[in-house]
Write a protein that holds these residues in place. Sequence first.
Motif, PDB file in Angstrom:
ATOM      1  N   ASN A 299       0.816  -1.204   0.000  1.00 42.80           N
ATOM      2  CA  ASN A 299       0.000   0.000   0.000  1.00 42.80           C
ATOM      3  C   ASN A 299       0.856   1.263   0.000  1.00 42.80           C
ATOM      4  N   THR A 300       2.106   1.124   0.430  1.00 43.10           N
ATOM      5  CA  THR A 300       3.007   2.282   0.446  1.00 43.10           C
ATOM      6  C   THR A 300       3.678   2.475  -0.912  1.00 43.10           C
TER       7      THR A 300
ATOM      8  N   ARG B 187       1.289   7.286   7.414  1.00 44.62           N
ATOM      9  CA  ARG B 187       1.621   7.039   8.828  1.00 44.62           C
ATOM     10  C   ARG B 187       1.086   5.690   9.300  1.00 44.62           C
ATOM     11  N   SER B 188      -0.144   5.383   8.912  1.00 46.64           N
ATOM     12  CA  SER B 188      -0.745   4.110   9.325  1.00 46.64           C
ATOM     13  C   SER B 188       0.019   2.929   8.742  1.00 46.64           C
ATOM     14  N   ASN B 189       0.404   3.041   7.462  1.00 49.07           N
ATOM     15  CA  ASN B 189       1.175   1.965   6.843  1.00 49.07           C
ATOM     16  C   ASN B 189       2.517   1.777   7.537  1.00 49.07           C
TER      17      ASN B 189
ATOM     18  N   VAL C 211     -17.818   5.569   5.739  1.00 45.64           N
ATOM     19  CA  VAL C 211     -16.499   4.935   5.775  1.00 45.64           C
ATOM     20  C   VAL C 211     -15.745   5.330   7.031  1.00 45.64           C
ATOM     21  N   VAL C 212     -15.765   6.616   7.312  1.00 44.74           N
ATOM     22  CA  VAL C 212     -15.083   7.085   8.518  1.00 44.74           C
ATOM     23  C   VAL C 212     -15.691   6.452   9.767  1.00 44.74           C
ATOM     24  N   GLY C 213     -17.018   6.345   9.772  1.00 40.92           N
ATOM     25  CA  GLY C 213     -17.678   5.728  10.925  1.00 40.92           C
ATOM     26  C   GLY C 213     -17.264   4.279  11.115  1.00 40.92           C
ATOM     27  N   ILE C 214     -17.176   3.556   9.998  1.00 45.70           N
ATOM     28  CA  ILE C 214     -16.769   2.150  10.085  1.00 45.70           C
ATOM     29  C   ILE C 214     -15.341   2.034  10.608  1.00 45.70           C
ATOM     30  N   VAL C 215     -14.456   2.863  10.040  1.00 42.80           N
ATOM     31  CA  VAL C 215     -13.059   2.809  10.467  1.00 42.80           C
ATOM     32  C   VAL C 215     -12.921   3.192  11.935  1.00 42.80           C
TER      33      VAL C 215
ATOM     34  N   VAL D  24      -6.858   1.456   9.806  1.00 39.11           N
ATOM     35  CA  VAL D  24      -6.891   2.892   9.510  1.00 39.11           C
ATOM     36  C   VAL D  24      -6.426   3.148   8.083  1.00 39.11           C
ATOM     37  N   SER D  25      -5.381   2.440   7.683  1.00 42.72           N
ATOM     38  CA  SER D  25      -4.875   2.597   6.317  1.00 42.72           C
ATOM     39  C   SER D  25      -5.922   2.186   5.293  1.00 42.72           C
ATOM     40  N   TYR D  26      -6.651   1.127   5.604  1.00 44.00           N
ATOM     41  CA  TYR D  26      -7.713   0.686   4.696  1.00 44.00           C
ATOM     42  C   TYR D  26      -8.783   1.773   4.572  1.00 44.00           C
TER      43      TYR D  26
END
Length: 439
Positions: A269-270, A305-307, A372-376, A349-351
Amino acid sequence: MAAEEVEKKLYDAVSKGDVTKFRELVEQDPYLVDEASFSCSRNVLHIATMRGQTAIVEEVLKMNPSLARILDSQQSSPLHIAAAQGHVEISRKLLSVAPVTRWWRDCHDMNPVHVAAINGHVEMLGHLLEESPLPAMERVGRGQTVLHLCVKHGQLTTLQVLGGKLWELMDEVDEDGETLLHLAVRSNQLEILQYLGESNKIRRRKRNYVGKTALQILNQSPPATIASYSEMRRILKTLLPPSSIKILPKINDAAMVVVVLIATMAFQNTVNPPGGVWQDNASSHEAGNAVIAYTHPYIYKHMLRSNTVAFVSSLVTIFLITTGLPSISVTFLMTTLCAMLASILAIAVSYGASILAITPNADTESPGAGVVVGIVVSLSLSILVLMFLFVRITRWYFMWMRRTRHQEDLTTDPLPLRLLYWIFQRLRRRDVSENNVNR
């Protein structure tokens, strides 16, 4: 008077195994065998069995096999006497005419198997258990098993024989909640305690119904010699609960697969972000740069950052697992688990950031972005809560193990903690039971 003399002659003939004299006396009085009674209400068969006169036993059983079912004043059948004396051949003949007597109990509430065990007759035990081990499963007074009797009477050999055949009884308790360890300590049976410690069939630690362990009983009533006390204490110390690290679920190959997969996802993903990279140079960008870094710079920053967190924490977890450090230190174990949970949270978070970047109109005010934000956020919070609960429960578990190792009183703790201790104890018992079955 004449009858007493005849019975005396009969007693002498039976005791000495004089078959000829026995037959002469019976020919003179055919009812003599049935009517003769000696001390403790014993008949001819009791006496012949006690003296080990197999030939006389055969003669008596031919004349009247029902005598094998007659009890003396101690409620002992001839088979009880044969078991006490260790006369295997006589017991075979008695069981052939009265097999039900293998279940009968004497005035001490013991069947022939119990009697043979406390007298140390191993061959007799093997014979009595040939047909069925069920008589050995019967309990005597105070709920003691045949293994309790072996310990109580100091019969190490019979305990070893029966322990191999009746391993499921090794950890049973009596009506006072006492195991074989408690009795061995109370009876000062050092050799038996050594066998129990080496057998690997005893549950690591158990309190009786007044809350005392075998180690506490030893400390309260130590043996006469310091050497015996030191050795018994050493054995009981080895039977303390095993290391907490060994009881907790091990980080196995499946955990390794998970963290390797997370590390691969974070790396891919990076180097290959959503939307790809620019293929040409321009005034606003250079070839090889991530497109998302220009189209969604804010999202790309958090995704990067998450990755990074997911990749680094996965590498830490892989390192700890491959070196085996979690198996030797609680600190390393907790570090491994926290690193693995951190990698899962970071990749989630990255997803979410990737979804926001590739979703059309993914601005902060669009409904899709909100979902999406709510799910994450929900997933992240769930993982954080689970991580917190795991750390707390693990901490309580280690505290419980430490306190049980030091024989501390846990009954004064709050009810929720005692309930949690009960769950820990049940899980540990199941684990030990499964290990015993596998052995």
